[in-house]
Design a protein around this motif. Structure first.
Motif, short mmCIF file in Angstrom:
data_model
loop_
_atom_site.label_atom_id
_atom_site.label_comp_id
_atom_site.label_asym_id
_atom_site.label_seq_id
_atom_site.Cartn_x
_atom_site.Cartn_y
_atom_site.Cartn_z
N LEU A 14 41.48 42.86 43.74
CA LEU A 14 40.27 42.16 43.29
C LEU A 14 39.92 42.52 41.85
CD1 LEU A 14 38.09 42.40 46.51
CD2 LEU A 14 39.14 40.33 45.55
N ALA A 15 40.01 43.81 41.52
CA ALA A 15 39.71 44.23 40.15
C ALA A 15 40.71 43.60 39.18
CB ALA A 15 39.75 45.76 40.05
N ARG A 61 47.83 26.11 45.72
CA ARG A 61 49.25 25.89 45.99
C ARG A 61 49.82 24.92 44.98
NH1 ARG A 61 50.57 27.02 51.88
NH2 ARG A 61 48.76 28.19 52.52
N GLY A 62 51.13 24.87 44.92
CA GLY A 62 51.79 23.93 44.02
C GLY A 62 51.83 24.44 42.59
N VAL A 63 51.83 23.50 41.64
CA VAL A 63 51.86 23.87 40.22
C VAL A 63 50.59 24.64 39.90
CG1 VAL A 63 51.93 22.98 37.87
CG2 VAL A 63 53.23 21.84 39.67
N GLY A 64 50.73 25.75 39.23
CA GLY A 64 49.57 26.59 38.91
C GLY A 64 49.07 27.37 40.11
N ALA A 65 49.97 27.66 41.06
CA ALA A 65 49.59 28.38 42.27
C ALA A 65 49.15 29.80 41.95
CB ALA A 65 50.76 28.41 43.24
N GLY A 66 48.27 30.32 42.76
CA GLY A 66 47.80 31.69 42.59
C GLY A 66 46.47 31.91 43.26
N TRP A 67 45.84 33.00 42.90
CA TRP A 67 44.62 33.47 43.55
C TRP A 67 43.48 33.56 42.53
CZ3 TRP A 67 44.74 34.19 48.76
CH2 TRP A 67 46.00 34.25 49.36
N THR A 68 42.28 33.22 42.97
CA THR A 68 41.08 33.35 42.14
C THR A 68 39.97 33.98 42.98
OG1 THR A 68 40.28 31.14 42.72
CG2 THR A 68 41.62 31.32 40.73
N LEU A 69 39.03 34.58 42.30
CA LEU A 69 37.84 35.10 42.97
C LEU A 69 36.93 33.93 43.33
CD1 LEU A 69 36.95 38.10 40.62
CD2 LEU A 69 38.22 38.18 42.77
N THR A 70 36.20 34.06 44.42
CA THR A 70 35.24 33.02 44.79
C THR A 70 33.85 33.32 44.26
OG1 THR A 70 34.76 34.11 46.89
CG2 THR A 70 36.47 32.38 46.89
N ARG A 71 33.65 34.56 43.82
CA ARG A 71 32.36 34.94 43.21
C ARG A 71 32.58 36.09 42.24
NH1 ARG A 71 30.72 37.03 49.11
NH2 ARG A 71 30.50 39.21 48.63
N GLU A 72 31.55 36.41 41.50
CA GLU A 72 31.64 37.46 40.48
C GLU A 72 31.86 38.84 41.12
OE1 GLU A 72 31.55 37.00 37.13
OE2 GLU A 72 31.56 34.85 37.60
N LEU A 73 32.54 39.71 40.40
CA LEU A 73 32.79 41.06 40.90
C LEU A 73 31.50 41.80 41.22
CD1 LEU A 73 35.70 42.27 38.58
CD2 LEU A 73 35.84 41.60 40.99
N SER A 75 28.96 40.77 42.65
CA SER A 75 28.38 40.37 43.94
C SER A 75 29.30 40.68 45.12
CB SER A 75 28.03 38.88 43.92
OG SER A 75 29.20 38.10 43.92
N ILE A 76 30.39 41.39 44.85
CA ILE A 76 31.31 41.82 45.91
C ILE A 76 31.20 43.33 46.03
CG2 ILE A 76 33.72 41.96 46.66
CD1 ILE A 76 34.30 39.51 44.88
N THR A 77 30.80 43.82 47.19
CA THR A 77 30.70 45.26 47.39
C THR A 77 31.98 45.80 48.04
OG1 THR A 77 29.77 45.15 49.63
CG2 THR A 77 28.20 45.06 47.76
N GLU A 133 32.40 45.27 40.43
CA GLU A 133 32.10 45.41 39.00
C GLU A 133 32.04 46.88 38.62
OE1 GLU A 133 31.75 44.31 35.26
OE2 GLU A 133 31.76 42.77 36.81
N ASP A 134 31.42 47.70 39.48
CA ASP A 134 31.37 49.15 39.25
C ASP A 134 32.78 49.73 39.23
OD1 ASP A 134 28.53 49.08 39.40
OD2 ASP A 134 28.58 49.43 41.57
#
Length: 144
Positions: A14-15, A61-73, A75-77, A133-134
């Motif tokens: 995630l970081a 999926r497909g061209v440009g496949a990969g992973w992204t965060l769904t919210r800001e760091l 707001s994720i504990t 974020e921390d």
């Protein structure tokens, strides 16, 4: 017994994604993250699948496949991450029932459950206090 690294590797992923996105990239691949964590991309994909099920990341999926965060760091504990990748209690009881005719065998599980419950409650409170974020801030501070 070996220590479980799932929470650490999930936080690493995630970081890494968060920093990568801040650098202007849209998606991160499991291969890129695995290289940073020095593990197999399959390990990363499995963890990211669990993080996706928890709503913390999404995949393309497909061209440009990969992973992204769904919210800001921020707001994720770490508790969010822990709950996504760790199943079951922090500590387990015996696999089989201890000898109930023995005073220790009869009383060990209730005694330990009370102790473990308090520890787990404190752990969850501490994990809820720390955001990704921390974590990234501390990572960057160590890297300077």
């Amino acid at each position: 017994m070996s220590a479980n690294s799932r929470l650490t590797i999930a936080a690493h992923a995630l970081a890494w994604i968060g920093l990568y996105q801040r650098q202007g990239h849209e998606v991160a691949t499991s291969e890129q993250i695995a290289s940073s964590a020095n593990t197999n991309p399959v390990v990363i994909r499995r963890l990211l699948g669990e993080l996706r099920a928890a709503g913390l990341v999404e995949s393309r999926r497909g061209v440009g496949a990969g992973w992204t965060l769904t919210r800001e760091l921020g707001s994720i504990t770490l508790l969010d991450v822990y709950d996504a990748v760790e199943s079951g209690p922090l500590f387990a009881m015996h696999r089989g029932t201890p000898d109930q005719g023995c005073v220790v065998g009869h009383g060990i599980q209730p005694a330990m459950q009370g102790i473990y419950g308090g520890i787990e409650e404190k752990l969850r409170a501490e994990l809820a206090r720390v955001t990704m974020e921390d974590v990234l801030r501390d990572v960057l501070a160590v890297s300077r």
